[in-house]
Design a protein around this motif. Structure first.
Motif, PDB file in Angstrom:
ATOM      1  N   MET A   1     -13.999  13.078   6.615  1.00 49.39           N
ATOM      2  CA  MET A   1     -14.426  12.365   7.824  1.00 49.39           C
ATOM      3  C   MET A   1     -14.364  10.848   7.624  1.00 49.39           C
ATOM      4  O   MET A   1     -13.910  10.111   8.501  1.00 49.39           O
ATOM      5  CB  MET A   1     -15.856  12.793   8.183  1.00 49.39           C
ATOM      6  N   LEU A   2     -14.837  10.388   6.475  1.00 46.39           N
ATOM      7  CA  LEU A   2     -14.816   8.958   6.179  1.00 46.39           C
ATOM      8  C   LEU A   2     -13.395   8.433   6.136  1.00 46.39           C
ATOM      9  O   LEU A   2     -13.098   7.339   6.671  1.00 46.39           O
ATOM     10  CB  LEU A   2     -15.528   8.686   4.847  1.00 46.39           C
ATOM     11  N   LYS A   3     -12.510   9.225   5.518  1.00 50.50           N
ATOM     12  CA  LYS A   3     -11.107   8.822   5.456  1.00 50.50           C
ATOM     13  C   LYS A   3     -10.515   8.714   6.858  1.00 50.50           C
ATOM     14  O   LYS A   3      -9.760   7.782   7.161  1.00 50.50           O
ATOM     15  CB  LYS A   3     -10.317   9.831   4.623  1.00 50.50           C
ATOM     16  N   TYR A   4     -10.873   9.671   7.729  1.00 47.51           N
ATOM     17  CA  TYR A   4     -10.377   9.649   9.101  1.00 47.51           C
ATOM     18  C   TYR A   4     -10.845   8.391   9.831  1.00 47.51           C
ATOM     19  O   TYR A   4     -10.065   7.734  10.530  1.00 47.51           O
ATOM     20  CB  TYR A   4     -10.860  10.892   9.835  1.00 47.51           C
ATOM     21  N   VAL A   5     -12.127   8.041   9.654  1.00 51.50           N
ATOM     22  CA  VAL A   5     -12.671   6.853  10.312  1.00 51.50           C
ATOM     23  C   VAL A   5     -11.974   5.595   9.812  1.00 51.50           C
ATOM     24  O   VAL A   5     -11.612   4.713  10.606  1.00 51.50           O
ATOM     25  CB  VAL A   5     -14.195   6.761  10.076  1.00 51.50           C
ATOM     26  N   LEU A   6     -11.765   5.504   8.511  1.00 50.86           N
ATOM     27  CA  LEU A   6     -11.102   4.329   7.954  1.00 50.86           C
ATOM     28  C   LEU A   6      -9.665   4.207   8.457  1.00 50.86           C
ATOM     29  O   LEU A   6      -9.193   3.100   8.755  1.00 50.86           O
ATOM     30  CB  LEU A   6     -11.124   4.395   6.421  1.00 50.86           C
ATOM     31  N   VAL A   7      -8.984   5.343   8.559  1.00 50.05           N
ATOM     32  CA  VAL A   7      -7.611   5.318   9.083  1.00 50.05           C
ATOM     33  C   VAL A   7      -7.599   4.863  10.530  1.00 50.05           C
ATOM     34  O   VAL A   7      -6.764   4.031  10.934  1.00 50.05           O
ATOM     35  CB  VAL A   7      -6.965   6.718   8.947  1.00 50.05           C
ATOM     36  N   ARG A   8      -8.544   5.354  11.335  1.00 49.62           N
ATOM     37  CA  ARG A   8      -8.610   4.958  12.735  1.00 49.62           C
ATOM     38  C   ARG A   8      -8.940   3.474  12.888  1.00 49.62           C
ATOM     39  O   ARG A   8      -8.405   2.791  13.765  1.00 49.62           O
ATOM     40  CB  ARG A   8      -9.651   5.801  13.476  1.00 49.62           C
ATOM     41  N   ILE A   9      -9.836   2.978  12.045  1.00 53.29           N
ATOM     42  CA  ILE A   9     -10.166   1.546  12.085  1.00 53.29           C
ATOM     43  C   ILE A   9      -8.934   0.720  11.726  1.00 53.29           C
ATOM     44  O   ILE A   9      -8.663  -0.328  12.327  1.00 53.29           O
ATOM     45  CB  ILE A   9     -11.344   1.230  11.138  1.00 53.29           C
ATOM     46  N   GLY A  10      -8.168   1.219  10.740  1.00 57.94           N
ATOM     47  CA  GLY A  10      -6.929   0.527  10.391  1.00 57.94           C
ATOM     48  C   GLY A  10      -5.958   0.473  11.563  1.00 57.94           C
ATOM     49  O   GLY A  10      -5.328  -0.555  11.822  1.00 57.94           O
ATOM     50  N   TRP A  11      -5.858   1.582  12.296  1.00 60.83           N
ATOM     51  CA  TRP A  11      -4.984   1.608  13.470  1.00 60.83           C
ATOM     52  C   TRP A  11      -5.489   0.681  14.573  1.00 60.83           C
ATOM     53  O   TRP A  11      -4.697   0.103  15.335  1.00 60.83           O
ATOM     54  CB  TRP A  11      -4.851   3.039  14.002  1.00 60.83           C
ATOM     55  N   ILE A  12      -6.804   0.539  14.667  1.00 59.28           N
ATOM     56  CA  ILE A  12      -7.363  -0.400  15.655  1.00 59.28           C
ATOM     57  C   ILE A  12      -6.879  -1.811  15.382  1.00 59.28           C
ATOM     58  O   ILE A  12      -6.457  -2.539  16.289  1.00 59.28           O
ATOM     59  CB  ILE A  12      -8.910  -0.333  15.634  1.00 59.28           C
ATOM     60  N   PHE A  13      -6.915  -2.223  14.123  1.00 55.95           N
ATOM     61  CA  PHE A  13      -6.455  -3.572  13.769  1.00 55.95           C
ATOM     62  C   PHE A  13      -4.951  -3.719  14.029  1.00 55.95           C
ATOM     63  O   PHE A  13      -4.498  -4.776  14.495  1.00 55.95           O
ATOM     64  CB  PHE A  13      -6.776  -3.875  12.307  1.00 55.95           C
ATOM     65  N   ILE A  14      -4.202  -2.665  13.747  1.00 60.53           N
ATOM     66  CA  ILE A  14      -2.756  -2.737  13.969  1.00 60.53           C
ATOM     67  C   ILE A  14      -2.444  -2.870  15.455  1.00 60.53           C
ATOM     68  O   ILE A  14      -1.645  -3.726  15.869  1.00 60.53           O
ATOM     69  CB  ILE A  14      -2.063  -1.488  13.376  1.00 60.53           C
ATOM     70  N   ILE A  15      -3.071  -2.036  16.271  1.00 67.05           N
ATOM     71  CA  ILE A  15      -2.819  -2.083  17.722  1.00 67.05           C
ATOM     72  C   ILE A  15      -3.297  -3.410  18.303  1.00 67.05           C
ATOM     73  O   ILE A  15      -2.617  -4.016  19.148  1.00 67.05           O
ATOM     74  CB  ILE A  15      -3.509  -0.898  18.412  1.00 67.05           C
ATOM     75  N   LEU A  16      -4.457  -3.879  17.847  1.00 70.10           N
ATOM     76  CA  LEU A  16      -4.972  -5.169  18.322  1.00 70.10           C
ATOM     77  C   LEU A  16      -4.016  -6.288  17.964  1.00 70.10           C
ATOM     78  O   LEU A  16      -3.740  -7.178  18.787  1.00 70.10           O
ATOM     79  CB  LEU A  16      -6.350  -5.423  17.704  1.00 70.10           C
ATOM     80  N   TYR A  17      -3.489  -6.244  16.750  1.00 65.97           N
ATOM     81  CA  TYR A  17      -2.533  -7.261  16.305  1.00 65.97           C
ATOM     82  C   TYR A  17      -1.265  -7.245  17.167  1.00 65.97           C
ATOM     83  O   TYR A  17      -0.782  -8.298  17.592  1.00 65.97           O
ATOM     84  CB  TYR A  17      -2.188  -7.007  14.836  1.00 65.97           C
ATOM     85  N   ILE A  18      -0.762  -6.066  17.470  1.00 65.84           N
ATOM     86  CA  ILE A  18       0.467  -5.959  18.275  1.00 65.84           C
ATOM     87  C   ILE A  18       0.228  -6.487  19.694  1.00 65.84           C
ATOM     88  O   ILE A  18       1.028  -7.264  20.230  1.00 65.84           O
ATOM     89  CB  ILE A  18       0.960  -4.503  18.309  1.00 65.84           C
ATOM     90  N   ILE A  19      -0.882  -6.061  20.309  1.00 68.42           N
ATOM     91  CA  ILE A  19      -1.168  -6.475  21.689  1.00 68.42           C
ATOM     92  C   ILE A  19      -1.342  -7.985  21.778  1.00 68.42           C
ATOM     93  O   ILE A  19      -0.761  -8.647  22.655  1.00 68.42           O
ATOM     94  CB  ILE A  19      -2.419  -5.749  22.213  1.00 68.42           C
ATOM     95  N   LEU A  20      -2.132  -8.555  20.880  1.00 62.96           N
ATOM     96  CA  LEU A  20      -2.387  -9.998  20.940  1.00 62.96           C
ATOM     97  C   LEU A  20      -1.137 -10.796  20.592  1.00 62.96           C
ATOM     98  O   LEU A  20      -0.904 -11.871  21.164  1.00 62.96           O
ATOM     99  CB  LEU A  20      -3.536 -10.367  19.999  1.00 62.96           C
ATOM    100  N   SER A  21      -0.333 -10.293  19.677  1.00 58.11           N
ATOM    101  CA  SER A  21       0.910 -10.992  19.335  1.00 58.11           C
ATOM    102  C   SER A  21       1.853 -11.033  20.525  1.00 58.11           C
ATOM    103  O   SER A  21       2.461 -12.068  20.818  1.00 58.11           O
ATOM    104  CB  SER A  21       1.589 -10.305  18.142  1.00 58.11           C
ATOM    105  N   MET A  22       1.986  -9.901  21.212  1.00 59.18           N
ATOM    106  CA  MET A  22       2.848  -9.872  22.397  1.00 59.18           C
ATOM    107  C   MET A  22       2.331 -10.828  23.473  1.00 59.18           C
ATOM    108  O   MET A  22       3.107 -11.551  24.110  1.00 59.18           O
ATOM    109  CB  MET A  22       2.925  -8.445  22.943  1.00 59.18           C
ATOM    110  N   ASN A  23       1.018 -10.841  23.670  1.00 62.55           N
ATOM    111  CA  ASN A  23       0.441 -11.737  24.668  1.00 62.55           C
ATOM    112  C   ASN A  23       0.654 -13.193  24.297  1.00 62.55           C
ATOM    113  O   ASN A  23       0.981 -14.025  25.156  1.00 62.55           O
ATOM    114  CB  ASN A  23      -1.061 -11.454  24.826  1.00 62.55           C
ATOM    115  N   PHE A  24       0.496 -13.518  23.016  1.00 63.21           N
ATOM    116  CA  PHE A  24       0.686 -14.899  22.574  1.00 63.21           C
ATOM    117  C   PHE A  24       2.114 -15.367  22.840  1.00 63.21           C
ATOM    118  O   PHE A  24       2.338 -16.453  23.386  1.00 63.21           O
ATOM    119  CB  PHE A  24       0.358 -15.016  21.083  1.00 63.21           C
ATOM    120  N   ILE A  25       3.078 -14.538  22.475  1.00 61.91           N
ATOM    121  CA  ILE A  25       4.484 -14.921  22.651  1.00 61.91           C
ATOM    122  C   ILE A  25       4.828 -15.071  24.128  1.00 61.91           C
ATOM    123  O   ILE A  25       5.495 -16.029  24.539  1.00 61.91           O
ATOM    124  CB  ILE A  25       5.395 -13.887  21.971  1.00 61.91           C
ATOM    125  N   LEU A  26       4.368 -14.132  24.960  1.00 61.89           N
ATOM    126  CA  LEU A  26       4.663 -14.205  26.392  1.00 61.89           C
ATOM    127  C   LEU A  26       4.027 -15.440  27.032  1.00 61.89           C
ATOM    128  O   LEU A  26       4.646 -16.103  27.876  1.00 61.89           O
ATOM    129  CB  LEU A  26       4.172 -12.939  27.096  1.00 61.89           C
TER     130      LEU A  26
END
Length: 357
Positions: A1-26
């Protein structure tokens, strides 16, 4: 369960990074809107150079200065100049790729999201947002705690009184409030209770007004505007899930073992119907936030939604504030998705997210 939560948190940072990067460039590719006031614009350009988004060239040749003063050099979207008595300052944006990495460095090392250019000129964009986050969260959490018990109550009554007059009346109002957008309902409530009857203020009270009664009455209309649609949605979902559980075999078995109808519904029916209900409640918080964007504008609430609309005003764009508000809403949405996944295991211990077969 802990591993699953850590993986999901990692994906949150990745998705947040992608969304904000796209917004910054646009946003950087769009036409810029520096402060309109000359003094404020001078401060803004100096800050852009300091943050690494621009470089500055100084022209001291008098003939060239005279050409600029005569207007023989056109201002364009890439180069900006300021004419002084004895010099011309030319500000040249660095390539977007360099700006992007400077932006990442500023955010990660100094939590610097840039400065506002129109809403609060030259104020840090995050400070503009920070002062408004508590207002928005307070409004939405109050609406959340209002609609949850009411939605559950109406849904349970409709399920227990299925195909009766009570169920039909509840279903009728559910369809109405689901169909009417929250901002339309807010305007109707404002016209009726604010202007016609005068029971509540027609504008959100200022925070410096030391009148607790007025502050409470000022929350009534926006909370109702946000709650009615959510109450209708939760009522419909609760009725559907509980009605299905009431006809299941395990509930019939509980009745044959001596439990009363109320006991079987509370101990077994509600628990099993909660599996899809709790995640929907958590996810609905994001819907409340999106609905409050328009309601804050209608009622003059100084929250994040109102400055988001102001930052998007035609010809008055405030890109740094837009980017900061986008980050706020994106983080809330991603955290809500994580909580939805984790809630399944909390409601029903038999569900283990991320477990191997």
């Amino acid at each position: 369960m802990l591993k699953y939560v850590l993986v999901r948190i990692g994906w949150i940072f990745i998705i947040l990074y992608i969304i904000l990067s796209m917004n910054f460039i646009l946003l950087k590719l769009a036409p810029s809107y520096p402060p309109a006031d000359k003094d404020q614009r001078d401060i803004y350009y100096a800050r852009q150079v300091l943050d690494g988004y621009m470089t500055m060239d100084i022209i001291t040749d008098q003939a060239t200065i005279n050409e600029y003063k005569a207007g023989n050099f056109d201002r364009n979207s890439k180069y900006y100049y300021q004419i002084e008595d004895d010099q011309v300052n030319i500000y040249i944006p660095v390539p977007i790729s360099i700006q992007y990495f400077k932006w990442l460095e500023n955010v990660l090392t100094k939590w610097d999201w840039g400065v506002s250019t129109r809403i609060e000129v030259n104020a840090p964009a995050f400070d503009v947002l920070k002062s408004r986050i508590p207002v928005t969260l307070r409004l939405n959490f109050i609406a959340l705690f209002v609609y949850i018990p009411i939605g559950f109550l109406f849904g349970i009554v409709a399920a227990l009184k299925s195909n009766t007059a009570i169920d039909n009346i509840i279903s009728f109002f559910v369809m109405i409030f689901i169909s009417v957008p929250s901002f339309v309902l807010m305007m109707l409530l404002l016209l009726l209770f604010g202007y016609a009857l005068g029971w509540v203020p027609t504008q959100f009270p200022a925070s410096n007004i030391n009148d607790l009664g007025l502050q409470i009455r000022g929350l009534i209309l926006p909370v109702l505007g946000l709650s009615f649609g959510s109450i209708a949605g939760l009522t419909r979902l609760t009725r559907a899930e509980l009605k299905e559980v009431l006809t299941s075999e395990f509930l019939l078995l509980a009745r044959t073992k001596g439990l009363t109808k109320n006991q079987s519904v509370i101990r077994h029916g509600m628990r099993n119907s909660m599996v899809p209900l709790v995640p929907s409640i958590i996810g609905s918080f994001v819907g409340l936030l999106s609905g409050s964007v328009i309601i804050e504008q209608i009622y003059g609430i100084p929250g994040t939604g109102r400055i988001f609309i102001r930052a998007m005003a035609s010809g008055n764009y405030d890109y740094n504030v837009l980017l900061t508000v986008t980050a706020f809403y994106t983080i809330i949405s991603l955290l809500a998705i994580l909580l939805v996944d984790l809630s399944y295991g909390i409601v029903d211990p038999r569900i283990r997210m991320g477990a191997r077969k």
